[in-house]
Every structure is written in structure tokens, then in C-alpha cells.
Write a protein that holds these residues in place. Structure first.
Motif, PDB file in Angstrom:
ATOM      1  N   MET A   1      -6.853   2.893   4.202  1.00 56.03           N
ATOM      2  CA  MET A   1      -5.592   3.584   4.465  1.00 56.03           C
ATOM      3  C   MET A   1      -5.798   5.097   4.463  1.00 56.03           C
ATOM      4  O   MET A   1      -5.278   5.810   5.340  1.00 56.03           O
ATOM      5  CB  MET A   1      -4.563   3.192   3.409  1.00 56.03           C
ATOM      6  N   ARG A   2      -6.570   5.578   3.512  1.00 60.09           N
ATOM      7  CA  ARG A   2      -6.817   7.033   3.443  1.00 60.09           C
ATOM      8  C   ARG A   2      -7.604   7.532   4.641  1.00 60.09           C
ATOM      9  O   ARG A   2      -7.563   8.722   4.975  1.00 60.09           O
ATOM     10  CB  ARG A   2      -7.533   7.375   2.131  1.00 60.09           C
ATOM     11  N   GLU A   3      -8.306   6.614   5.323  1.00 58.27           N
ATOM     12  CA  GLU A   3      -9.061   6.978   6.522  1.00 58.27           C
ATOM     13  C   GLU A   3      -8.289   6.665   7.802  1.00 58.27           C
ATOM     14  O   GLU A   3      -8.841   6.747   8.893  1.00 58.27           O
ATOM     15  CB  GLU A   3     -10.408   6.241   6.532  1.00 58.27           C
TER      16      GLU A   3
ATOM     17  N   GLY B   1       4.001  12.473   9.263  1.00 54.94           N
ATOM     18  CA  GLY B   1       3.420  12.580  10.592  1.00 54.94           C
ATOM     19  C   GLY B   1       1.979  12.133  10.683  1.00 54.94           C
ATOM     20  O   GLY B   1       1.360  12.256  11.746  1.00 54.94           O
ATOM     21  N   ARG B   2       1.397  11.576   9.595  1.00 57.26           N
ATOM     22  CA  ARG B   2       0.029  11.061   9.662  1.00 57.26           C
ATOM     23  C   ARG B   2       0.028   9.742  10.421  1.00 57.26           C
ATOM     24  O   ARG B   2       0.910   8.899  10.213  1.00 57.26           O
ATOM     25  CB  ARG B   2      -0.540  10.857   8.253  1.00 57.26           C
TER      26      ARG B   2
ATOM     27  N   GLY C   1      -8.662  -2.399  -3.375  1.00 58.12           N
ATOM     28  CA  GLY C   1      -9.315  -1.089  -3.394  1.00 58.12           C
ATOM     29  C   GLY C   1      -9.836  -0.686  -2.023  1.00 58.12           C
ATOM     30  O   GLY C   1      -9.677   0.470  -1.600  1.00 58.12           O
ATOM     31  N   ILE C   2     -10.446  -1.627  -1.322  1.00 55.30           N
ATOM     32  CA  ILE C   2     -10.964  -1.331   0.022  1.00 55.30           C
ATOM     33  C   ILE C   2      -9.809  -1.042   0.973  1.00 55.30           C
ATOM     34  O   ILE C   2      -9.898  -0.132   1.825  1.00 55.30           O
ATOM     35  CB  ILE C   2     -11.828  -2.498   0.525  1.00 55.30           C
TER      36      ILE C   2
ATOM     37  N   LEU D   1       0.857  -1.190   0.000  1.00 57.03           N
ATOM     38  CA  LEU D   1       0.000   0.000   0.000  1.00 57.03           C
ATOM     39  C   LEU D   1       0.894   1.241   0.000  1.00 57.03           C
ATOM     40  O   LEU D   1       1.997   1.220   0.563  1.00 57.03           O
ATOM     41  CB  LEU D   1      -0.896   0.008   1.243  1.00 57.03           C
ATOM     42  N   PRO D   2       0.445   2.334  -0.595  1.00 56.87           N
ATOM     43  CA  PRO D   2       1.291   3.528  -0.706  1.00 56.87           C
ATOM     44  C   PRO D   2       1.361   4.342   0.584  1.00 56.87           C
ATOM     45  O   PRO D   2       0.919   5.497   0.645  1.00 56.87           O
ATOM     46  CB  PRO D   2       0.625   4.309  -1.843  1.00 56.87           C
TER      47      PRO D   2
END
Length: 407
Positions: A366-368, A45-46, A360-361, A28-29
Motif C-alpha cells: 500500500m505504501r508503494e 490525491g495519492r 504486513g506485506i 488497510l489504512p
């Protein structure tokens, strides 16, 4: 001039890997720079809640204080002797690991694949020396959809064409039967069978939990046939399923136990073959070995891992939080989740293919701020550290519900 890694952002670091790293992974990126407990932080820092735990290598979370302390203490004393000499940490590690698992002897190695390879060699040697199988005729029965590693011998008995294609010729001596099918297993066993090698829960296949009684049935088939039961607990063992070992759910004691991942506490690679004395006793000097296997640093960390498990705390946590995990997933059934399988703090979750692929999920999660990893098709795996809190677990499940709802 190439910029130092510390000055690059996530995108730059990912680009920098492209020309210099073999493309044998598709991560994953996200570029992790720091971690503590159940949380990781990227170079910007995320923060992300780790719901994968290094495929169970991080059962005790990132940088568990007791494990870090054990590593630091040993780093100041001695890190490697090779097995040409004895060292002062190995006996305690072997004694306590054997006692924890209820077996007799330990063969220390480094990686999970090494443990499996070693288990295969030991089973064959036992078949020739003890069972009396004619030379080079020993067979090992394995299950379809298995995942035991990626060495050439191990992929020889994989049914995953991605793992096999382009890597032949393959090692003979293996018979593949359907998982969770005792009749097929019994039909495949004969006088040449050295061992039955299975995962008590199939991890890579999507956390496939066998029917109640299957493991006890495997134990009975192998007992009657006079062959070994080899349990690969590299992912399922050491607390993950709510017991010390997944075979403990049925009160089964295998002849040979393969351990890895969590045995190194997420600090160093540590694996082991643990077995009955009459099985591991077939090895003689020069027949098998490893320069790094059982090194002082690995033994110190491995002993500290065993110490954490001896309290029973992590097994209890996995069992109790496993209820939270199952209840949360049950609440998502029909809301993007078409099925799931769980044992302890470990689940394979089948996402409705109409909503998206597992990859995709995973990217949306990851974005969340939640890290998971996909396996085949639209299935994702959840295996948080056993140190995760109920609140963190519920939060991750809530994020999963939100992502599925948006999809």
C-alpha cells in the motif's frame, strides 16, 4: 463541532470511524475518495493500483462507462417497485443471464450471502418435494475451509473459528468433508443428501484450485446419488478465471449456480440463484422473496454486466493476463514467495513467514501504491480488475518483488 468529512485527511477520517462504526473489519489504512478503471485515489490525491477489485465485485474496473451509463439511464426512469408488481427490466435480465450460464431460471437476490441462503432453501425444498427426503432430514455436503458468507446458517458450516465463535447455536443439516477429496465426498453422500455445495475455486482460503477432474468428479457423484450440484461462483464466476464460470474449465454444468459480486458491476448489490427449471420450479408464491431482489436498477446494471460478458472480451483478457500473472509470480519463487496458486486473473500468494505476515506485506505494498489484501497467515490475494493492462500488472508484480527484496 465535528468537522465535515470533506475537510478531514485520511488519518482524521479513520479516527472518526472508530467510535461510530462496528469493528467487524480491519481495513488497510487507506481512505479512497475517487476511482477509475484499475486505479483509486485517496483523499490526499495519492493514486493506487487496485489489485483486489473488491474481491471480484469490480471485475470490470471502477466505474466502467457502460455500467455507469446503464445505472444513470435507469435512475432517471425507475429504481424500485418491490416484487409486488412487475417491471420492464426484469425479464431481459433473467433471459440473458440464464442464456449466458446455460441454465433455465433465475431467482434474483441482492448479496452473495443471500444467494447462498436462497440456494440452501431451494435445495432443501427440492429434496422434500422431488427427491422424497423425509421432512426435516435433508443434508447438504460442504467442503472444509469454505467461505460462503457470514449469516448464522452459513457460519454453521464454516470451519473458520473466527467466523463461528460466539455465534451459536448452529444450524444443523450440513456435513463437512475435505476439499478436493472425491472419496470423502462420495462417502458423505447418502439418501438424505439434498445437495453438494462447493466453490469451484476456494477464494478466502487462499485461491485454492482443485485438481483437474475434481469438478467433473463432483458432477458425477451427485448425478449417481440423485442430489444437486450447487456451485458457489460468487467470487470465481463472471470472467475471473478466464472463462465465464470456473466450472467451464472442466465443461461441467451444475444444477444450481450462485452468482453475486461482479453481477452488480461494482455499482449496486446484485446476486442470483440460476438453476434448472425443475429445481427453481419448486418455489411457490410466499415461500421466498426479497423486496429489493431484482429491482429495476439492479436489473438494468445486471443486464449491462451480462452484455459485457456476452462478447467474451473479459474472459479472454483474464486468460491472457493470467499468463502474465503466473509468469511474474514464478519469477518471484524463492525470492520471498514460497508458493502460489492461480487460475485466470486470480492468485493466492504464500509469502515466506520469515519475511512477514500477509497483513504486513499488504501494508508495505500500500505504501508503494499497490492495493492487495491478506488472507490466512502469510498469504495475500491478487485479483485485479479484468480491465487491468499487462503493463500495470507487470508494474504491480515488480513492486511486490521490490517489497519482498527489502524485507
Amino acid at each position: 463541532m465535528t468537522a465535515p468529512a470533506r475537510t478531514r485527511d485520511s488519518a482524521g477520517l479513520i479516527r472518526a470511524e472508530e467510535p461510530v462504526l462496528a469493528h467487524n473489519y480491519h481495513p488497510l489504512p487507506v481512505v479512497v475518495a475517487r476511482a477509475e478503471g484499475s486505479w483509486v485515489e485517496d483523499v490526499e490525491g495519492r493514486r493506487y493500483l487496485d489489485m483486489l477489485a473488491g474481491y471480484s465485485a469490480l471485475n470490470f474496473g471502477h466505474r466502467h462507462p457502460a455500467l455507469v451509463e446503464a445505472a444513470h439511464r435507469q435512475l432517471d426512469r425507475l429504481t424500485l417497485t418491490s416484487r409486488a408488481f412487475h417491471h420492464d427490466r426484469l425479464a431481459e435480465f433473467a433471459e440473458r443471464l440464464a442464456a449466458l450460464t446455460g441454465l433455465d431460471m433465475v431467482l434474483p437476490m441482492n448479496t452473495g450471502a443471500e444467494a447462498v441462503e436462497s440456494g440452501v432453501k431451494v435445495a432443501r425444498k427440492w429434496a422434500y418435494d422431488v427427491k422424497g427426503v423425509p421432512a426435516d432430514r435433508a443434508t447438504i455436503v460442504v467442503a472444509a475451509d469454505n467461505f460462503h458468507g457470514r449469516t448464522t446458517t452459513i457460519v454453521s458450516f464454516s470451519t473458520d473459528e473466527t467466523a463461528r465463535t460466539g455465534f451459536g447455536p448452529f444450524t444443523p443439516g450440513f456435513r463437512i468433508v475435505p476439499y478436493n477429496d472425491l472419496a470423502a465426498l462420495e462417502a458423505a453422500v447418502d439418501e438424505t443428501t439434498a445437495a453438494v455445495l462447493i466453490e469451484p475455486v476456494q477464494g478466502e482460503a487462499g485461491v485454492i484450485v482443485p485438481d483437474d477432474g475434481y469438478l467433473a468428479g463432483v458432477r458425477e457423484v451427485t448425478r449417481r446419488a440423485g442430489c444437486l450440484f450447487v456451485a458457489d461462483e460468487i467470487q470465481s464466476g463472471l470472467g475471473r478465471t478466464g472463462r465465464t464460470l470456473a466450472v467451464d474449465h472442466e465443461g461441467v454444468v451444475p444444477d444450481v449456480l450462485l452468482l453475486g459480486k461482479a453481477l452488480g458491476g461494482g455499482i449496486v448489490p446484485v446476486s442470483a440463484v440460476v438453476a434448472r427449471r425443475e429445481v427453481l420450479g419448486v418455489l411457490r408464491p410466499g415461500e421466498h422473496g426479497s423486496t429489493f431482489g431484482g429491482n429495476p436498477l439492479a436489473a438494468a446494471v445486471g443486464t449491462a454486466v451480462v452484455g459485457l460478458l456476452e462478447t467474451g472480451e473479459f474472459q479472454r483478457r483474464a486468460a491472457e493476463l493470467g499468463v502474465v500473472l503466473r509468469e511474474g509470480l514464478a519469477g518471484l519463487a524463492g525470492k520471498g514467495v514460497v508458493g502460489f496458486r492461480a487460475r485466470g486473473l486470480w492468485a493466492g500468494v504464500d509469502i515466506d513467514p520469515a519475511i512477514g505476515t500477509g497483513r504486513g506485506i499488504s501494508e508495505r505494498l500500500m505504501r508503494e501504491g499497490v492495493l492487495v489484501k491478506d488472507t490466512h497467515g502469510s498469504t495475500i490475494r491478487l485479483a485485479p480488475p479484468l480491465t487491468v493492462t499487462a503493463e500495470e500488472l507487470r508494474s504491480a508484480l515488480q513492486v511486490l518483488g521490490t517489497v519482498l527484496g527489502r524485507a
